[in-house]
Write an enzyme that holds these catalytic residues in place. Structure first.
Site, PDB file in Angstrom:
ATOM      1  N   ASP A 189       0.814  -1.213   0.000  1.00  0.00           N
ATOM      2  CA  ASP A 189       0.000   0.000   0.000  1.00  0.00           C
ATOM      3  C   ASP A 189       0.850   1.266   0.000  1.00  0.00           C
ATOM      4  O   ASP A 189       2.058   1.219   0.238  1.00  0.00           O
ATOM      5  CB  ASP A 189      -0.968   0.008   1.195  1.00  0.00           C
ATOM      6  CG  ASP A 189      -0.314  -0.483   2.489  1.00  0.00           C
ATOM      7  OD1 ASP A 189       0.921  -0.399   2.604  1.00  0.00           O
ATOM      8  OD2 ASP A 189      -1.045  -0.952   3.372  1.00  0.00           O
ATOM      9  N   ASN A 247      -7.321  -3.888  14.120  1.00  0.00           N
ATOM     10  CA  ASN A 247      -8.696  -4.184  13.698  1.00  0.00           C
ATOM     11  C   ASN A 247      -8.735  -5.323  12.670  1.00  0.00           C
ATOM     12  O   ASN A 247      -9.759  -5.549  12.041  1.00  0.00           O
ATOM     13  CB  ASN A 247      -9.351  -2.920  13.125  1.00  0.00           C
ATOM     14  CG  ASN A 247      -8.625  -2.394  11.888  1.00  0.00           C
ATOM     15  OD1 ASN A 247      -7.699  -3.034  11.375  1.00  0.00           O
ATOM     16  ND2 ASN A 247      -9.051  -1.246  11.392  1.00  0.00           N
ATOM     17  N   HIS A 271      -6.998  -5.535   9.852  1.00  0.00           N
ATOM     18  CA  HIS A 271      -6.746  -5.200   8.443  1.00  0.00           C
ATOM     19  C   HIS A 271      -5.445  -5.817   7.944  1.00  0.00           C
ATOM     20  O   HIS A 271      -4.511  -6.041   8.701  1.00  0.00           O
ATOM     21  CB  HIS A 271      -6.827  -3.688   8.175  1.00  0.00           C
ATOM     22  CG  HIS A 271      -5.684  -2.862   8.677  1.00  0.00           C
ATOM     23  ND1 HIS A 271      -5.776  -1.511   8.886  1.00  0.00           N
ATOM     24  CD2 HIS A 271      -4.394  -3.178   9.013  1.00  0.00           C
ATOM     25  CE1 HIS A 271      -4.620  -1.045   9.302  1.00  0.00           C
ATOM     26  NE2 HIS A 271      -3.768  -2.032   9.395  1.00  0.00           N
ATOM     27  N   GLU A 303      -9.505  -2.328   5.307  1.00  0.00           N
ATOM     28  CA  GLU A 303     -10.124  -2.132   6.609  1.00  0.00           C
ATOM     29  C   GLU A 303     -11.350  -3.045   6.752  1.00  0.00           C
ATOM     30  O   GLU A 303     -11.862  -3.556   5.749  1.00  0.00           O
ATOM     31  CB  GLU A 303     -10.548  -0.659   6.742  1.00  0.00           C
ATOM     32  CG  GLU A 303      -9.394   0.349   6.608  1.00  0.00           C
ATOM     33  CD  GLU A 303      -8.512   0.449   7.854  1.00  0.00           C
ATOM     34  OE1 GLU A 303      -8.297  -0.570   8.542  1.00  0.00           O
ATOM     35  OE2 GLU A 303      -8.027   1.569   8.128  1.00  0.00           O
TER      36      GLU A 303
END
Ligand code: PGA
Length: 265
Positions: free
Chosen positions: A67, A137, A139, A144
């Site tokens: 990313d 979380n 990801h 996400e």
């Protein structure tokens, strides 16, 4: 999933670097999928150390990062391009033209970056080994929670939680990007092999949900249960919430015994 629980984060770094080294020994022109963030830093240090004291070479290797932020320039010290230069590329013999991040180049439509990146990965024959960290979380990349499990490289809006976790890297909140371009979950799943690293107690719940919970877009890393060749390298803290940790340790013992038997036969 091959779940390896190690004593501490240093051992995770050593084992991760060894996996990349082994691949490059077998296949010098391997295509490596790389990650940024705090977790792989120690692994990159190990890899640079191994490079400096051995004959290993990255000359024929290609890399694709997971990313990149949207809205900051590649030369910005906070870009993931700068991170990769600083932490790895500047210290090894990789050809810069073989290093890729999903960067939006000047004048490019951000919506075109994903399809272009997918094409670049395809043109290099796909990713041999993808390194992943995991967010608190769940990801992977910047996929996400609620990301489509079939997603490809695209623009994503970061969650407030992810923005808060990475806030320390930016001088002021106004300069922190809220958008990123990330490989999709299906892009990650296309890799031939996956190496997930997680260290620290703050990852324990995401690790438990992703390994022992149901496959769900609410914990994106849980999709890795559907991949044939995943190794999860955990330190004791990241593994602390796993219900079946004794079993995972026993599996590793059995694996070692079997390999020793095979070697001696
Ligand atoms: P971290 O990030 O390594 O900085 O914890 C991991 C991730 O968000 O994927």
């Amino acid at each position: 999933m091959d779940i390896v629980i190690l004593k501490d984060s240093e051992q995770v770094a050593v084992a991760g670097a060894r996996a990349l080294q082994d691949l490059l020994t077998k296949k010098p022109d391997a295509v490596l999928g790389l990650a940024t963030g705090r977790t792989p830093l120690a692994m990159y240090r190990q890899l640079v150390a191994a490079y400096e004291k051995s004959s290993m070479s990255f000359r024929d290797a290609t890399t694709f990062n997971l990313d990149e932020y949207l809205g900051i320039k590649p030369a910005d010290p906070q870009s993931y391009r700068s991170y990769m230069q600083r932490e790895l590329f500047d210290d090894i013999d990789i050809e810069m033209s073989n290093t890729h991040l999903p960067e939006c180049v000047a004048g490019e439509n951000p919506l075109d970056v994903g399809p272009r990146y997918e094409e670049e990965i395809r043109a290099r024959g796909g990713i041999d080994l993808q390194v992943l960290g995991i967010g608190q979380n769940g990801h992977i990349g910047f996929n996400e929670p609620s990301s489509s499990l079939s997603s490809r490289t695209r623009v994503k809006t970061l969650t407030r939680e992810t923005i808060a976790n990475n806030r320390e890297y930016f001088d002021d909140a106004a300069s922190q990007p809220q958008l990123a371009i990330t490989m999709g979950i299906a892009t990650i799943m296309d890799a031939n092999e996956i190496l997930l690293l997680a260290t620290g107690a703050e990852k324990a719940e995401a690790v438990r949900q992703s390994i022992e919970g149901p496959v769900s877009s609410m914990w994106p890393a849980s999709i890795l249960q559907m991949h044939e060749r995943v190794t999860v390298l955990l330190d004791e803290s990241a593994a602390s919430a796993l219900e079946k940790r004794d079993y995972y340790n026993w599996v590793q013992d059995q694996k070692r015994l079997l390999l020793a038997q095979i070697e001696n036969s």
